[in-house]
Design a protein around this motif. Sequence first.
Motif, short mmCIF file in Angstrom:
data_model
loop_
_atom_site.label_atom_id
_atom_site.label_comp_id
_atom_site.label_asym_id
_atom_site.label_seq_id
_atom_site.Cartn_x
_atom_site.Cartn_y
_atom_site.Cartn_z
N ASP A 181 23.06 -25.45 -23.84
CA ASP A 181 23.64 -26.28 -22.74
C ASP A 181 22.79 -25.57 -21.70
O ASP A 181 22.74 -24.42 -21.33
N ILE A 182 22.07 -26.44 -20.82
CA ILE A 182 21.09 -26.08 -19.82
C ILE A 182 21.87 -26.76 -18.62
O ILE A 182 22.07 -28.06 -18.46
N SER A 183 21.93 -25.93 -17.44
CA SER A 183 22.62 -26.41 -16.29
C SER A 183 21.55 -26.05 -14.97
O SER A 183 20.78 -25.18 -15.15
N LYS A 184 21.66 -26.50 -13.93
CA LYS A 184 20.89 -26.19 -12.69
C LYS A 184 21.51 -25.92 -11.56
O LYS A 184 22.77 -26.90 -11.29
N SER A 185 21.30 -24.82 -10.48
CA SER A 185 22.28 -24.76 -9.40
C SER A 185 20.98 -24.17 -8.30
O SER A 185 20.36 -23.51 -8.46
N GLY A 186 20.80 -25.27 -7.41
CA GLY A 186 19.64 -25.30 -6.54
C GLY A 186 18.56 -25.33 -7.39
O GLY A 186 18.02 -26.34 -8.03
N ASN A 187 17.47 -24.40 -7.43
CA ASN A 187 16.47 -24.11 -7.92
C ASN A 187 16.22 -23.51 -9.44
O ASN A 187 15.35 -23.23 -9.99
N THR A 188 17.55 -22.96 -9.73
CA THR A 188 17.67 -22.01 -10.61
C THR A 188 18.31 -22.51 -12.09
O THR A 188 19.41 -23.44 -11.83
#
Length: 131
Positions: A57-64
Motif C-alpha cells: 500500500d503506497i501513499s503520498k503526503s506532499g512530496n514524500t
Amino acid sequence: MKSSNTSLKVILTLVMLSFAVSCGSGNSESSNSDRPFNPVGKWEYKVTTDVSYGEIDISKSGNTFKAVMTTEVFGTLDLMNLKIEENVLTADLDVGGTPAIIKCEFDGDDFTGAVVAGETTFPMVGQRAGD
C-alpha cells in the motif's frame, strides 16, 4: 462536368481530412503514457519462489511517499528509506529480523521485482489491486 469535378475534389478532401483527424486521435493512448507514473494505491504481489503473496500500500503526503507491505508470514512491514524515481521503487525491509531490500519496476498497472535478503533473491510480480 466541371461541377462534378469540383464536387469530387471536395468529397476527396473531406475524406482525407476525416482520415487524418481519426489517425491523430488514435494517439490518445500514447499521450496517456506521457503522463508521470503515479504509484499511489494498493498493489497485489506474489513472490514467485515461495509462492507468498500480499499487498503493498503506497501513499503520498506532499512530496514524500510511504508504503507498507502486508505479508502472510511476517504481518505488516514498513518500507524504510523508500525511493520512487520515475517507475522504480526501492526500499529497505526488516523481515523477521533479517534486513532485506525490495526493488520493483512498474510498467503501467503491473510490476516485476525482487526482495533480496542476504545472498538470496526472491523474484516477485504484481499488479495494481482492483477496487
